[in-house]
Design an enzyme around this catalytic site. Structure first.
Site, short mmCIF file in Angstrom:
data_model
loop_
_atom_site.label_atom_id
_atom_site.label_comp_id
_atom_site.label_asym_id
_atom_site.label_seq_id
_atom_site.Cartn_x
_atom_site.Cartn_y
_atom_site.Cartn_z
N THR A 77 4.07 62.55 48.72
CA THR A 77 3.21 63.69 49.07
C THR A 77 2.61 63.46 50.45
O THR A 77 1.68 64.14 50.85
CB THR A 77 2.04 63.88 48.06
OG1 THR A 77 1.29 62.66 48.03
CG2 THR A 77 2.52 64.24 46.68
N HIS A 136 5.56 71.43 49.78
CA HIS A 136 4.29 71.06 50.45
C HIS A 136 3.12 71.83 49.82
O HIS A 136 2.37 72.53 50.50
CB HIS A 136 4.39 71.35 51.96
CG HIS A 136 3.55 70.41 52.77
ND1 HIS A 136 3.99 69.79 53.90
CD2 HIS A 136 2.27 69.98 52.60
CE1 HIS A 136 3.03 69.03 54.40
NE2 HIS A 136 1.97 69.13 53.62
N ASP A 193 -1.19 48.19 52.53
CA ASP A 193 -1.81 48.89 53.65
C ASP A 193 -2.10 47.83 54.71
O ASP A 193 -2.63 46.76 54.39
CB ASP A 193 -3.14 49.55 53.17
CG ASP A 193 -3.68 50.57 54.18
OD1 ASP A 193 -3.73 50.24 55.38
OD2 ASP A 193 -4.05 51.67 53.76
N ASP A 228 7.07 66.28 47.61
CA ASP A 228 6.34 67.49 48.00
C ASP A 228 6.56 67.78 49.49
O ASP A 228 6.13 68.82 49.99
CB ASP A 228 4.83 67.29 47.74
CG ASP A 228 4.04 68.56 47.99
OD1 ASP A 228 4.43 69.61 47.45
OD2 ASP A 228 3.04 68.52 48.73
N CYS A 271 0.56 57.16 53.29
CA CYS A 271 0.16 56.76 54.65
C CYS A 271 0.49 57.91 55.61
O CYS A 271 1.28 58.78 55.28
CB CYS A 271 0.88 55.48 55.05
SG CYS A 271 2.66 55.62 54.98
N PRO A 272 -0.12 57.91 56.81
CA PRO A 272 0.22 58.96 57.76
C PRO A 272 1.60 58.71 58.36
O PRO A 272 2.12 57.58 58.29
CB PRO A 272 -0.86 58.82 58.84
CG PRO A 272 -1.38 57.44 58.71
CD PRO A 272 -1.15 56.99 57.31
N GLU A 304 11.49 69.97 56.63
CA GLU A 304 10.95 71.05 55.80
C GLU A 304 10.56 72.31 56.58
O GLU A 304 10.51 73.40 56.02
CB GLU A 304 9.72 70.56 55.02
CG GLU A 304 8.49 70.32 55.89
CD GLU A 304 7.29 69.81 55.10
OE1 GLU A 304 7.47 68.94 54.23
OE2 GLU A 304 6.17 70.28 55.36
N LYS A 308 -8.00 57.81 51.56
CA LYS A 308 -8.71 58.63 50.57
C LYS A 308 -7.78 59.06 49.42
O LYS A 308 -8.13 58.95 48.25
CB LYS A 308 -9.29 59.88 51.27
CG LYS A 308 -10.38 59.52 52.28
CD LYS A 308 -10.80 60.68 53.12
CE LYS A 308 -9.81 61.06 54.20
NZ LYS A 308 -9.60 60.06 55.26
N ILE A 309 -6.58 59.54 49.79
CA ILE A 309 -5.68 60.05 48.74
C ILE A 309 -5.06 58.89 47.95
O ILE A 309 -5.01 58.93 46.72
CB ILE A 309 -4.58 60.95 49.35
CG1 ILE A 309 -5.23 62.16 50.04
CG2 ILE A 309 -3.59 61.41 48.29
CD1 ILE A 309 -4.28 63.00 50.87
N ARG A 367 4.27 62.57 54.18
CA ARG A 367 5.01 63.40 55.14
C ARG A 367 6.49 63.11 54.91
O ARG A 367 6.88 61.98 54.59
CB ARG A 367 4.65 63.05 56.59
CG ARG A 367 3.33 63.63 57.07
CD ARG A 367 3.37 65.14 57.25
NE ARG A 367 2.11 65.70 57.71
CZ ARG A 367 1.14 66.16 56.92
NH1 ARG A 367 1.29 66.13 55.61
NH2 ARG A 367 0.04 66.68 57.43
P1 NAD Z 1 -6.34 58.39 55.24
O1 NAD Z 1 -6.41 58.40 56.73
O2 NAD Z 1 -7.60 58.42 54.44
O3 NAD Z 1 -5.49 57.13 54.74
C1 NAD Z 1 -4.27 56.74 55.29
C2 NAD Z 1 -4.09 55.27 54.99
O4 NAD Z 1 -2.76 54.90 55.38
C3 NAD Z 1 -5.06 54.35 55.72
O5 NAD Z 1 -5.69 53.47 54.82
C4 NAD Z 1 -4.16 53.60 56.69
O6 NAD Z 1 -4.61 52.27 56.97
C5 NAD Z 1 -2.85 53.59 55.92
N1 NAD Z 1 -1.70 53.23 56.74
C6 NAD Z 1 -1.52 53.38 58.08
N2 NAD Z 1 -0.34 52.84 58.44
C7 NAD Z 1 0.23 52.35 57.33
C8 NAD Z 1 1.43 51.66 57.06
N3 NAD Z 1 2.28 51.32 58.05
N4 NAD Z 1 1.72 51.31 55.78
C9 NAD Z 1 0.85 51.61 54.79
N5 NAD Z 1 -0.32 52.23 54.98
C10 NAD Z 1 -0.63 52.61 56.24
O7 NAD Z 1 -5.40 59.63 54.87
P2 NAD Z 1 -5.39 60.49 53.53
O8 NAD Z 1 -6.41 61.56 53.59
O9 NAD Z 1 -5.38 59.57 52.37
O10 NAD Z 1 -3.95 61.20 53.66
C11 NAD Z 1 -2.74 60.46 53.69
C12 NAD Z 1 -1.62 61.34 54.17
O11 NAD Z 1 -1.35 62.36 53.19
C13 NAD Z 1 -1.94 62.15 55.45
O12 NAD Z 1 -1.68 61.41 56.62
C14 NAD Z 1 -1.02 63.35 55.33
O13 NAD Z 1 0.19 63.06 56.02
C15 NAD Z 1 -0.73 63.46 53.83
N6 NAD Z 1 -1.25 64.70 53.23
C16 NAD Z 1 -0.38 65.50 52.54
C17 NAD Z 1 -0.84 66.68 51.94
C18 NAD Z 1 0.09 67.57 51.15
O14 NAD Z 1 -0.27 68.73 50.86
N7 NAD Z 1 1.26 67.11 50.74
C19 NAD Z 1 -2.19 67.02 52.06
C20 NAD Z 1 -3.05 66.16 52.74
C21 NAD Z 1 -2.57 64.99 53.33
#
Ligand code: NAD
Length: 339
Positions: A241, A304, A182, A267, A214-215, A272, A162-163, A243
């Site tokens: 942004t 963060h 991805d 971020d 990615c997560p 952290e 999504k992000i 982890r």
């Molecule tokens: P999401 O689950 O919608 O998307 C994650 C994507 O990463 C998926 O498409 C998945 O297939 C892909 N992925 C998995 N393994 C991978 C790899 N080895 N290489 C590349 N891509 C891979 O998650 P999202 O809502 O887009 O959020 C992404 C991340 O952002 C979260 O996991 C979280 O850690 C982080 N986040 C940070 C903040 C912040 O305030 N800084 C806020 C929200 C989320």
């Protein structure tokens, strides 16, 4: 309207900040749970404070390992409601064994994070933090502030959930070429936008800007490391942004010192939890890697903060309290995280 069940539910809310209290108190007007806000983190030392609470509400830097889960079980906790998307800090196996269910907020505003990531990128490429400090002190010179157009550069999005997808679309708006990586590509979306998935090595080699979305998993831990940094362009900018532990921060410091990459906008940071969300301005930072990162003129760190918009906060409160209601009403737990 409040049901009998809702009235009886006590929630222990850890690592509470003023903005959490405000958004959850406001949203709780239509749920009426009994929420006790604790300023401290959930960890093995504090977990006993959950005695008498059926629900624990935790955030990104709380420690929810096997020890904590055992204590929570003894305290009578039935549900851990994560008020965030990531759950890398939860031992899912231990929770399953203890019979404690985990819920999270899978999406609250991808725009909040992606827009912050764009802000970070511009801060580094246009030297905005330096410009801010100069004009604040009456220094209106421009020497050393020369930036770089984003138009025409190649931006790489690692993780197209999504992000990542939101970020790709925002950067395309600047006229950047977008490449993606991805392991589970969203081909239909990429084709509709004229974006291209590429193998990981090409991704690192060819991008001017690399943004991590990615997560954090076993596979993605230190995905930016000495080897991948060596593949990158000498003037590439990394934005994280996602982890902290997606980047090997020691390797990043080395690459920055040797001027092997162009800069970083962070971020999140691997270590952290001790520092972020806390005022350390009158203390000595003992983490030499963080301290070193803060000295580089081409590194910009926020603590963060990417999720922190009014829209995201009210969505987080709404979904978190809704998850708790679904659990106690026996409804489908759509946002459950399973081992
Ligand atoms: P999401 O689950 O919608 O998307 C994650 C994507 O990463 C998926 O498409 C998945 O297939 C892909 N992925 C998995 N393994 C991978 C790899 N080895 N290489 C590349 N891509 C891979 O998650 P999202 O809502 O887009 O959020 C992404 C991340 O952002 C979260 O996991 C979280 O850690 C982080 N986040 C940070 C903040 C912040 O305030 N800084 C806020 C929200 C989320």
């Amino acid at each position: 309207m409040q049901t009998k069940t809702e009235a009886a539910i006590n929630i222990a809310f850890y690592d509470a900040k003023s903005y959490d209290r405000d958004s959850f108190t406001e949203t709780n007007r239509s749920f009426l749970y009994n929420i006790d806000f604790f300023d401290f983190h959930l960890n093995p030392k504090t977990a006993f404070s959950a005695k008498g609470y059926k629900v624990v509400c935790a955030f990104v830097n709380d420690v929810i390992n096997e020890t904590v889960i055992k204590i929570l079980k003894e305290c009578g906790v039935e549900l851990i409601a994560m008020r965030c998307a990531g759950y890398n800090n939860v031992d899912l196996k231990a929770a399953k064994e203890a019979g404690i269910r985990i819920v999270r907020v899978p999406a609250y505003s991808p725009h909040s994070v992606a827009e912050h990531a764009v802000g970070l990128l511009l801060a580094v490429t246009r030297r905005l933090p330096q410009a801010y400090l100069r004009t604040k002190t009456g220094n209106f010179t421009l020497d050393g502030l020369t930036g770089r157009d984003l138009f025409g550069l190649t931006a790489g999005i690692l993780g197209t959930g999504k992000i990542g997808r939101t970020m790709a679309e925002l950067l395309a708006g600047f006229g950047m070429n977008i490449v993606l990586y991805d392991p589970l590509p969203n081909k239909e979306w990429a084709e509709s936008k004229n974006f291209k998935y590429v193998p990981l090595e090409d991704f690192f080699r060819n991008c001017d800007v690399i943004s991590l979305h990615c997560p954090l998993t076993e596979e993605t831990k230190h995905i930016v490391n000495k080897q991948s940094l060596a593949l990158m362009k000498k003037d590439a900018i990394i934005i994280n942004t996602g982890r902290g532990a997606l980047i090997d921060a020691h390797a990043l410091v080395q690459a920055l010192k040797k001027q092997e990459i162009g800069g970083a906008a962070l971020d999140v940071y691997e270590e952290e939890s001790r520092y972020f969300f806390t005022d350390w301005s009158a203390n000595v930072i003992r983490d030499d890697v963080l301290a070193r990162l803060l000295t580089f003129p081409n590194v910009f760190v926020t603590s963060h903060q990417a999720f922190l918009t009014t829209n995201a906060l009210s969505n987080i409160a709404e979904v978190t309290l809704g998850n708790i209601r679904d659990f106690y009403n026996g409804g489908k737990l759509e946002n459950e995280v399973k081992a």
